[in-house]
Design a protein around this motif. Structure first.
Motif, PDB file in Angstrom:
ATOM      1  N   LYS A  69       0.848  -1.202   0.000  1.00  0.00           N
ATOM      2  CA  LYS A  69       0.000   0.000   0.000  1.00  0.00           C
ATOM      3  C   LYS A  69       0.876   1.242   0.000  1.00  0.00           C
ATOM      4  O   LYS A  69       0.577   2.231  -0.645  1.00  0.00           O
ATOM      5  N   ARG A  70       1.969   1.161   0.758  1.00  0.00           N
ATOM      6  CA  ARG A  70       2.886   2.279   0.877  1.00  0.00           C
ATOM      7  C   ARG A  70       4.273   1.716   1.166  1.00  0.00           C
ATOM      8  O   ARG A  70       4.415   0.754   1.908  1.00  0.00           O
ATOM      9  N   VAL A  71       5.287   2.330   0.571  1.00  0.00           N
ATOM     10  CA  VAL A  71       6.660   1.892   0.818  1.00  0.00           C
ATOM     11  C   VAL A  71       7.563   3.114   0.926  1.00  0.00           C
ATOM     12  O   VAL A  71       7.355   4.110   0.234  1.00  0.00           O
ATOM     13  N   LEU A  72       8.529   3.026   1.819  1.00  0.00           N
ATOM     14  CA  LEU A  72       9.502   4.081   2.047  1.00  0.00           C
ATOM     15  C   LEU A  72      10.827   3.616   1.457  1.00  0.00           C
ATOM     16  O   LEU A  72      11.345   2.569   1.838  1.00  0.00           O
ATOM     17  N   ILE A  73      11.345   4.371   0.500  1.00  0.00           N
ATOM     18  CA  ILE A  73      12.605   4.016  -0.159  1.00  0.00           C
ATOM     19  C   ILE A  73      13.690   4.977   0.327  1.00  0.00           C
ATOM     20  O   ILE A  73      13.509   6.196   0.301  1.00  0.00           O
ATOM     21  N   VAL A  74      14.818   4.423   0.748  1.00  0.00           N
ATOM     22  CA  VAL A  74      15.936   5.234   1.210  1.00  0.00           C
ATOM     23  C   VAL A  74      16.615   5.873  -0.004  1.00  0.00           C
ATOM     24  O   VAL A  74      17.015   5.186  -0.943  1.00  0.00           O
ATOM     25  N   ARG A  75      16.710   7.164   0.020  1.00  0.00           N
ATOM     26  CA  ARG A  75      17.224   7.925  -1.111  1.00  0.00           C
ATOM     27  C   ARG A  75      18.656   7.526  -1.492  1.00  0.00           C
ATOM     28  O   ARG A  75      19.000   7.502  -2.679  1.00  0.00           O
ATOM     29  N   ALA A  76      19.487   7.193  -0.520  1.00  0.00           N
ATOM     30  CA  ALA A  76      20.883   6.832  -0.790  1.00  0.00           C
ATOM     31  C   ALA A  76      21.005   5.537  -1.598  1.00  0.00           C
ATOM     32  O   ALA A  76      22.043   5.292  -2.203  1.00  0.00           O
ATOM     33  N   ASP A  77      19.956   4.715  -1.624  1.00  0.00           N
ATOM     34  CA  ASP A  77      19.973   3.445  -2.350  1.00  0.00           C
ATOM     35  C   ASP A  77      19.510   3.583  -3.800  1.00  0.00           C
ATOM     36  O   ASP A  77      19.512   2.610  -4.547  1.00  0.00           O
ATOM     37  N   ILE A  78      19.121   4.784  -4.198  1.00  0.00           N
ATOM     38  CA  ILE A  78      18.536   4.997  -5.523  1.00  0.00           C
ATOM     39  C   ILE A  78      19.607   5.280  -6.570  1.00  0.00           C
ATOM     40  O   ILE A  78      20.504   6.092  -6.356  1.00  0.00           O
ATOM     41  N   VAL A  79      19.466   4.593  -7.705  1.00  0.00           N
ATOM     42  CA  VAL A  79      20.349   4.825  -8.851  1.00  0.00           C
ATOM     43  C   VAL A  79      19.680   5.771  -9.841  1.00  0.00           C
ATOM     44  O   VAL A  79      20.313   6.641 -10.420  1.00  0.00           O
ATOM     45  N   GLY A  80      18.375   5.580 -10.061  1.00  0.00           N
ATOM     46  CA  GLY A  80      17.662   6.410 -11.019  1.00  0.00           C
ATOM     47  C   GLY A  80      16.174   6.417 -10.777  1.00  0.00           C
ATOM     48  O   GLY A  80      15.618   5.501 -10.172  1.00  0.00           O
ATOM     49  N   ILE A  81      15.524   7.486 -11.266  1.00  0.00           N
ATOM     50  CA  ILE A  81      14.075   7.653 -11.151  1.00  0.00           C
ATOM     51  C   ILE A  81      13.549   8.098 -12.511  1.00  0.00           C
ATOM     52  O   ILE A  81      14.158   8.961 -13.159  1.00  0.00           O
ATOM     53  N   ALA A  82      12.435   7.517 -12.922  1.00  0.00           N
ATOM     54  CA  ALA A  82      11.804   7.925 -14.182  1.00  0.00           C
ATOM     55  C   ALA A  82      10.291   7.794 -14.043  1.00  0.00           C
ATOM     56  O   ALA A  82       9.804   6.978 -13.266  1.00  0.00           O
ATOM     57  N   ARG A  83       9.578   8.595 -14.804  1.00  0.00           N
ATOM     58  CA  ARG A  83       8.128   8.396 -14.893  1.00  0.00           C
ATOM     59  C   ARG A  83       7.886   7.094 -15.633  1.00  0.00           C
ATOM     60  O   ARG A  83       8.596   6.783 -16.598  1.00  0.00           O
ATOM     61  N   LEU A  84       6.915   6.330 -15.199  1.00  0.00           N
ATOM     62  CA  LEU A  84       6.597   5.077 -15.886  1.00  0.00           C
ATOM     63  C   LEU A  84       6.221   5.359 -17.331  1.00  0.00           C
ATOM     64  O   LEU A  84       6.567   4.593 -18.239  1.00  0.00           O
ATOM     65  N   ASP A  85       5.556   6.473 -17.576  1.00  0.00           N
ATOM     66  CA  ASP A  85       5.186   6.842 -18.950  1.00  0.00           C
ATOM     67  C   ASP A  85       6.393   7.107 -19.843  1.00  0.00           C
ATOM     68  O   ASP A  85       6.269   7.070 -21.070  1.00  0.00           O
ATOM     69  N   ASP A  86       7.554   7.379 -19.257  1.00  0.00           N
ATOM     70  CA  ASP A  86       8.756   7.657 -20.052  1.00  0.00           C
ATOM     71  C   ASP A  86       9.562   6.405 -20.383  1.00  0.00           C
ATOM     72  O   ASP A  86      10.572   6.490 -21.085  1.00  0.00           O
ATOM     73  N   ILE A  87       9.118   5.244 -19.889  1.00  0.00           N
ATOM     74  CA  ILE A  87       9.808   3.993 -20.184  1.00  0.00           C
ATOM     75  C   ILE A  87       9.555   3.627 -21.639  1.00  0.00           C
ATOM     76  O   ILE A  87       8.419   3.660 -22.111  1.00  0.00           O
ATOM     77  N   VAL A  88      10.623   3.270 -22.354  1.00  0.00           N
ATOM     78  CA  VAL A  88      10.485   2.847 -23.749  1.00  0.00           C
ATOM     79  C   VAL A  88      10.829   1.373 -23.854  1.00  0.00           C
ATOM     80  O   VAL A  88      11.630   0.843 -23.096  1.00  0.00           O
ATOM     81  N   ASP A  89      10.204   0.707 -24.811  1.00  0.00           N
ATOM     82  CA  ASP A  89      10.456  -0.724 -24.988  1.00  0.00           C
ATOM     83  C   ASP A  89      10.894  -1.013 -26.427  1.00  0.00           C
ATOM     84  O   ASP A  89      10.718  -2.101 -26.935  1.00  0.00           O
ATOM     85  N   GLU A  90      11.483  -0.046 -27.062  1.00  0.00           N
ATOM     86  CA  GLU A  90      11.933  -0.184 -28.460  1.00  0.00           C
ATOM     87  C   GLU A  90      13.304  -0.807 -28.533  1.00  0.00           C
ATOM     88  O   GLU A  90      14.147  -0.604 -27.737  1.00  0.00           O
TER      89      GLU A  90
END
Length: 88
Positions: free
Chosen positions: A67-88
């Motif tokens: 339902k909800r999750v807390l992600i530690v910022r130091a563990d993040i490599v990248g962030i993107a909008r799901l709509d910006d994901i390409v599958d080409e």
């Protein structure tokens, strides 16, 4: 694009670990990101690549397991909008 512009949007967070998290960004601060209706996925539990899993989730929808999750910022490599994901 700013982080503020991502509030309320479905995003993908790639982590340093073999996890990827998909969900709706609810809030963030200097240490954490909070996602709701999230899929925290361990790539070791899947035969697909991270890219293939995320692309499939864009088509089939986020497979919510939190339902909800807390992600530690130091563990993040990248962030993107799901709509910006390409599958080409």
């Amino acid at each position: 694009m700013t982080l503020d512009a991502l509030i309320g949007k479905r995003i993908v967070i790639d982590l340093r670990s073999p996890y990827v998290c998909l969900g709706t960004l609810e809030a963030f601060d200097e240490l954490h990101f909070i996602l709701r209706d999230a899929d925290l996925h361990d790539m070791r539990d899947s035969d697909s690549t991270r890219e293939a899993y995320v692309a499939a989730s864009k088509v089939t929808g986020v497979k919510r397991n939190r339902k909800r999750v807390l992600i530690v910022r130091a563990d993040i490599v990248g962030i993107a909008r799901l709509d910006d994901i390409v599958d080409e």
